[in-house]
Design a protein around this motif. Structure first.
Motif, PDB file in Angstrom:
ATOM      1  N   ILE A   2      -4.076  -2.847  12.888  1.00  0.00           N
ATOM      2  CA  ILE A   2      -4.082  -2.559  11.454  1.00  0.00           C
ATOM      3  C   ILE A   2      -3.504  -1.170  11.198  1.00  0.00           C
ATOM      4  CG2 ILE A   2      -5.534  -2.254   9.414  1.00  0.00           C
ATOM      5  CD1 ILE A   2      -7.490  -4.271  10.688  1.00  0.00           C
ATOM      6  N   TYR A   3      -3.891  -0.207  12.034  1.00  0.00           N
ATOM      7  CA  TYR A   3      -3.353   1.151  11.875  1.00  0.00           C
ATOM      8  C   TYR A   3      -1.841   1.141  12.062  1.00  0.00           C
ATOM      9  CZ  TYR A   3      -2.144   5.963  12.695  1.00  0.00           C
ATOM     10  OH  TYR A   3      -1.526   7.196  12.605  1.00  0.00           O
ATOM     11  N   LYS A   4      -1.354   0.443  13.075  1.00  0.00           N
ATOM     12  CA  LYS A   4       0.090   0.405  13.336  1.00  0.00           C
ATOM     13  C   LYS A   4       0.842  -0.225  12.173  1.00  0.00           C
ATOM     14  CE  LYS A   4      -0.151   0.599  18.319  1.00  0.00           C
ATOM     15  NZ  LYS A   4       0.140  -0.039  19.594  1.00  0.00           N
ATOM     16  N   ALA A   5       0.266  -1.268  11.586  1.00  0.00           N
ATOM     17  CA  ALA A   5       0.888  -1.902  10.414  1.00  0.00           C
ATOM     18  C   ALA A   5       0.935  -0.912   9.255  1.00  0.00           C
ATOM     19  CB  ALA A   5       0.127  -3.160  10.018  1.00  0.00           C
ATOM     20  N   GLY A   6      -0.155  -0.182   9.062  1.00  0.00           N
ATOM     21  CA  GLY A   6      -0.188   0.825   8.010  1.00  0.00           C
ATOM     22  C   GLY A   6       0.835   1.913   8.245  1.00  0.00           C
ATOM     23  N   TYR A   7       0.943   2.350   9.491  1.00  0.00           N
ATOM     24  CA  TYR A   7       1.897   3.411   9.809  1.00  0.00           C
ATOM     25  C   TYR A   7       3.336   2.939   9.594  1.00  0.00           C
ATOM     26  CZ  TYR A   7       4.134   7.397  11.857  1.00  0.00           C
ATOM     27  OH  TYR A   7       4.908   8.512  12.026  1.00  0.00           O
ATOM     28  N   LEU A   8       3.618   1.704   9.947  1.00  0.00           N
ATOM     29  CA  LEU A   8       4.963   1.161   9.738  1.00  0.00           C
ATOM     30  C   LEU A   8       5.298   1.152   8.241  1.00  0.00           C
ATOM     31  CD1 LEU A   8       7.469  -0.118  11.010  1.00  0.00           C
ATOM     32  CD2 LEU A   8       6.352  -2.326  10.767  1.00  0.00           C
ATOM     33  N   LEU A   9       4.356   0.712   7.421  1.00  0.00           N
ATOM     34  CA  LEU A   9       4.568   0.727   5.975  1.00  0.00           C
ATOM     35  C   LEU A   9       4.746   2.160   5.468  1.00  0.00           C
ATOM     36  CD1 LEU A   9       1.940  -1.970   5.030  1.00  0.00           C
ATOM     37  CD2 LEU A   9       4.412  -2.129   4.586  1.00  0.00           C
ATOM     38  N   TYR A  10       3.906   3.061   5.946  1.00  0.00           N
ATOM     39  CA  TYR A  10       3.986   4.472   5.546  1.00  0.00           C
ATOM     40  C   TYR A  10       5.351   5.059   5.902  1.00  0.00           C
ATOM     41  CZ  TYR A  10       3.206   9.487   5.627  1.00  0.00           C
ATOM     42  OH  TYR A  10       3.323  10.834   5.428  1.00  0.00           O
ATOM     43  N   SER A  11       5.824   4.770   7.092  1.00  0.00           N
ATOM     44  CA  SER A  11       7.098   5.338   7.542  1.00  0.00           C
ATOM     45  C   SER A  11       8.290   4.823   6.735  1.00  0.00           C
ATOM     46  CB  SER A  11       7.310   5.074   9.032  1.00  0.00           C
ATOM     47  OG  SER A  11       7.511   3.700   9.274  1.00  0.00           O
ATOM     48  N   HIS A  12       8.076   3.731   6.002  1.00  0.00           N
ATOM     49  CA  HIS A  12       9.128   3.199   5.127  1.00  0.00           C
ATOM     50  C   HIS A  12       8.816   3.484   3.651  1.00  0.00           C
ATOM     51  CE1 HIS A  12      10.181   1.032   8.815  1.00  0.00           C
ATOM     52  NE2 HIS A  12      11.399   1.074   8.317  1.00  0.00           N
ATOM     53  N   ASN A  13       7.965   4.480   3.436  1.00  0.00           N
ATOM     54  CA  ASN A  13       7.617   4.955   2.086  1.00  0.00           C
ATOM     55  C   ASN A  13       6.921   3.916   1.218  1.00  0.00           C
ATOM     56  OD1 ASN A  13       8.714   7.492   2.655  1.00  0.00           O
ATOM     57  ND2 ASN A  13      10.754   6.799   2.070  1.00  0.00           N
ATOM     58  N   HIS A  14       6.206   2.996   1.828  1.00  0.00           N
ATOM     59  CA  HIS A  14       5.387   2.028   1.103  1.00  0.00           C
ATOM     60  C   HIS A  14       3.946   2.546   1.127  1.00  0.00           C
ATOM     61  CE1 HIS A  14       8.597  -0.952   0.779  1.00  0.00           C
ATOM     62  NE2 HIS A  14       8.921  -0.627   2.022  1.00  0.00           N
ATOM     63  N   PHE A  15       3.727   3.602   0.363  1.00  0.00           N
ATOM     64  CA  PHE A  15       2.466   4.331   0.446  1.00  0.00           C
ATOM     65  C   PHE A  15       1.266   3.523  -0.042  1.00  0.00           C
ATOM     66  CE2 PHE A  15       5.662   7.842  -0.177  1.00  0.00           C
ATOM     67  CZ  PHE A  15       5.734   8.147   1.165  1.00  0.00           C
ATOM     68  N   ALA A  16       1.429   2.786  -1.121  1.00  0.00           N
ATOM     69  CA  ALA A  16       0.298   2.003  -1.642  1.00  0.00           C
ATOM     70  C   ALA A  16      -0.115   0.922  -0.643  1.00  0.00           C
ATOM     71  CB  ALA A  16       0.656   1.383  -2.988  1.00  0.00           C
ATOM     72  N   GLU A  17       0.868   0.246  -0.076  1.00  0.00           N
ATOM     73  CA  GLU A  17       0.564  -0.805   0.885  1.00  0.00           C
ATOM     74  C   GLU A  17      -0.023  -0.228   2.173  1.00  0.00           C
ATOM     75  OE1 GLU A  17       3.521  -0.388  -0.604  1.00  0.00           O
ATOM     76  OE2 GLU A  17       4.164  -2.260  -1.512  1.00  0.00           O
ATOM     77  N   SER A  18       0.492   0.912   2.604  1.00  0.00           N
ATOM     78  CA  SER A  18      -0.038   1.523   3.825  1.00  0.00           C
ATOM     79  C   SER A  18      -1.473   1.984   3.606  1.00  0.00           C
ATOM     80  CB  SER A  18       0.837   2.683   4.296  1.00  0.00           C
ATOM     81  OG  SER A  18       0.776   3.781   3.413  1.00  0.00           O
ATOM     82  N   SER A  19      -1.767   2.460   2.411  1.00  0.00           N
ATOM     83  CA  SER A  19      -3.114   2.924   2.099  1.00  0.00           C
ATOM     84  C   SER A  19      -4.143   1.805   2.244  1.00  0.00           C
ATOM     85  CB  SER A  19      -3.149   3.485   0.677  1.00  0.00           C
ATOM     86  OG  SER A  19      -4.449   3.868   0.324  1.00  0.00           O
ATOM     87  N   VAL A  20      -3.764   0.605   1.872  1.00  0.00           N
ATOM     88  CA  VAL A  20      -4.677  -0.544   2.016  1.00  0.00           C
ATOM     89  C   VAL A  20      -5.037  -0.734   3.488  1.00  0.00           C
ATOM     90  CG1 VAL A  20      -4.883  -3.056   1.783  1.00  0.00           C
ATOM     91  CG2 VAL A  20      -3.842  -1.704  -0.061  1.00  0.00           C
TER      92      VAL A  20
END
Length: 89
Positions: A2-20
């Protein structure tokens, strides 16, 4: 995972989705190295988005969460809360 999925989203500037994803890690794991990183990245995403209200509210929620973070980290959350509160006005 789950953390890795969040980090991948974060690294692509999908902050709201990564925050979930990051909040799932925090809720599930309590205070761990990954949950600390997840909390910091959640706050960083809000800072980059200049969402001062959400940054203020999230820092306060992390500060208020029992057993989440050592005293020095809690102090940092309080500082973030205060600075974001000023900008949210």
């Amino acid at each position: 995972v789950i953390y890795k999925a969040g980090y991948l989203l974060y690294s692509h500037n999908h902050f709201a989705e990564s925050s979930v994803r990051f909040r799932q890690v925090i809720a599930r794991d309590g205070w761990t190295k990954e949950s600390e990183q997840a909390a910091n990245l959640t706050l960083d995403g809000l800072l980059l988005a200049e969402d001062w209200v959400a940054l203020r509210d999230t820092a306060k929620a992390f500060y208020d969460q029992p057993g989440f973070g050592p005293p020095e980290w809690k102090a940092e959350m309080l500082e973030i809360y205060e600075r974001a509160s000023e900008k949210a006005r």
